[in-house]
Design an enzyme around this catalytic site. Structure first.
Site, PDB file in Angstrom:
ATOM      1  N   ASP A 154       0.822  -1.207   0.000  1.00 49.38           N
ATOM      2  CA  ASP A 154       0.000   0.000   0.000  1.00 49.38           C
ATOM      3  C   ASP A 154       0.859   1.261   0.000  1.00 49.38           C
ATOM      4  O   ASP A 154       2.082   1.206   0.105  1.00 49.38           O
ATOM      5  CB  ASP A 154      -0.910  -0.001   1.231  1.00 49.38           C
ATOM      6  CG  ASP A 154      -1.837  -1.201   1.258  1.00 49.38           C
ATOM      7  OD1 ASP A 154      -2.366  -1.560   0.195  1.00 49.38           O
ATOM      8  OD2 ASP A 154      -2.017  -1.785   2.347  1.00 49.38           O
ATOM      9  N   TYR A 166       6.726 -10.331   6.349  1.00 45.45           N
ATOM     10  CA  TYR A 166       6.587  -8.909   6.639  1.00 45.45           C
ATOM     11  C   TYR A 166       7.231  -8.585   7.973  1.00 45.45           C
ATOM     12  O   TYR A 166       7.283  -9.423   8.885  1.00 45.45           O
ATOM     13  CB  TYR A 166       5.107  -8.505   6.694  1.00 45.45           C
ATOM     14  CG  TYR A 166       4.446  -8.366   5.346  1.00 45.45           C
ATOM     15  CD1 TYR A 166       4.443  -7.141   4.667  1.00 45.45           C
ATOM     16  CD2 TYR A 166       3.806  -9.445   4.745  1.00 45.45           C
ATOM     17  CE1 TYR A 166       3.831  -7.002   3.437  1.00 45.45           C
ATOM     18  CE2 TYR A 166       3.187  -9.316   3.513  1.00 45.45           C
ATOM     19  CZ  TYR A 166       3.204  -8.091   2.865  1.00 45.45           C
ATOM     20  OH  TYR A 166       2.601  -7.962   1.642  1.00 45.45           O
TER      21      TYR A 166
END
Length: 446
Positions: free
Chosen positions: A167, A236
């Protein structure tokens, strides 16, 4: 003017005329060879022989023109007459004929490769360039590929695929894309790792990329490879300052995410395109980063899984912060993962995007390579960037020393803390079934 100089000046028109004659001879030869090639059934006949001869012709023209202009400038005379104009026209004609413009190429050998990408997402509107917002990481990568003339045909012809779709503001140290790029290999079936004759994709692309995007490795891959669907797992990392957080409670709650669960209450639901919200988390640990600032310690959440939903990591991090602040019990994770008990996602704000990093993507049989020169250039580049950010941090430290700490005023009433509403008592978003019903109703009305 010396006698020798006058002789050179007189000889210039004769030399230009001879050069023009030679160019005409070469163009006639090009036409003859083009007729021969036009009768050939070879799929790679496009401009191969004519363009090579035209290239040598253009080099000879440039060499002679430079010599011609050098002598005329030395003599202080202006001979930009008919011969000079004709040479310029020939150059322009050659440029149009051979198609030497920045962009795509259409008649080169190509191969399918995977590229490992690092980027710092602060100024980008996400990775993907599907939305009409600029800049994106993807758009900058394709600009660099086109500037380097590595794209063979169009983007649609390149079989492009991205592994992750981060994002706005999110960074990556191990994003992976795959696509067909121009190659120096003569045999399309040749696929030898470490060959010295191949293009140094890392160096070539990094020369054309902005400073906050870098290619850090490449690897040839099989024809059925797609970065998105060939990926076996993603990792992540989410950075945060410890402050007064109870990390042990956060870790207890984080362990509950491990395994296969329905994460619809830990994501931004896209009911129009996604129907399966089950994802498998293989590991979730919280650890210190051995870095301190202003009497605080930097920590990180490290999450590994096969795949992730839209905003899933940031939603999981937000709930863990509630737990770390003592506002929620670790058991709230169990309740949110139970879609029978909690079919609608409670309304809460997900964690900020800037501390999130796509750290790595896992593939079977893919080993990224980087030349020693390209690797050294990457190290020097990152050191330089790190020094620049350290200078900025030093400026902020200097600014802090210029401020005086205010004395507490006993007459001032302390600000009231915002009351926390338990997650399970909050207003909830529509369920998946309700969202699907809205999508179907909207489609029916169109």
């Amino acid at each position: 003017m010396a006698a020798g100089d006058g002789g050179d000046t007189v000889a210039l028109p004769t030399e230009v005329a001879a050069l023009r004659l030679r160019i005409l001879e070469l163009e006639r030869e090009n036409q003859r060879l083009a007729q021969i090639v036009s009768t050939c059934s070879c799929s790679s006949k496009e401009d191969n022989i004519p363009s090579s001869l035209a290239e040598s012709c253009d080099q000879q023209v440039q060499k002679n023109v430079k010599s011609h202009e050098s002598r005329t400038s030395d003599h202080g005379c202006n001979v930009k007459g008919e011969g000079h104009d004709d040479l310029s026209k020939i150059r322009r004609k050659h440029s149009k004929r051979t198609g030497h413009q920045v962009g795509n190429v259409s008649h080169c050998q190509k191969r399918l490769i995977a590229l490992k990408i690092m980027y710092f997402g602060q100024r980008f509107y996400g990775f993907a360039s599907e939305a009409h917002t600029e800049p994106t990481v993807e758009s900058e990568i394709f600009k660099a590929i086109e500037r380097a003339r590595l794209l063979v045909g169009s983007r649609e012809d390149s079989c492009y695929s991205r592994c992750g779709r981060t994002d706005k503001g999110v960074s990556a140290t191990g994003q992976v894309i795959s696509l067909y790029l121009r190659s120096n290999l003569k045999d399309a079936g040749e696929n030898i790792l470490g060959e010295r004759s191949e293009i140094d994709y890392v160096s070539v692309l990094n020369r054309n990329l902005p400073r906050d995007i870098r290619v850090i490795g490449w690897c040839p891959v099989a024809a059925d490879f797609l970065a998105r669907f060939s990926c076996l797992g993603r990792e992540y990392k989410y950075l945060f300052w410890k402050r007064a957080l109870d990390v042990s409670k956060m870790q207890k709650a984080a362990f509950k995410f491990i395994g296969e669960h329905d994460f619809r209450n830990f994501c931004k639901m896209d009911a129009a395109n996604v129907s399966n919200y089950k994802r498998y988390i293989t590991d979730f640990n919280i650890s210190a980063c051995d870095q301190r600032s202003n009497h605080d310690e930097l920590w990180s959440m490290n999450i590994r899984g096969s795949a992730f939903l839209w905003h899933q990591v940031r939603c999981m991090a937000a709930v863990l912060f509630f737990v770390g602040q003592g506002l929620e019990s670790p058991c709230v994770v169990d309740s949110l993962l139970d879609i029978t008990k909690t079919p609608r996602k409670p309304q809460y704000t997900m964690a900020p995007e800037l501390p999130l990093i796509l750290r790595s993507c896992l593939f079977d049989g893919v080993s990224f390579m980087c030349s020693s020169d390209a690797s050294q250039a990457l190290i020097e580049h990152l050191k330089d960037e790190h020094h620049q950010y350290m200078l900025q941090a030093a400026i902020f430290d200097e600014a802090l020393t210029c401020l005086s700490i205010p004395e507490p005023n006993p007459l001032e009433h302390p600000k009231k803390k915002r009351k926390h509403i338990p997650l399970l008592s909050r207003e909830a978003e529509p369920s998946y079934e309700e969202r699907r019903a809205r999508v179907k109703a909207k489609s029916a009305n169109v």
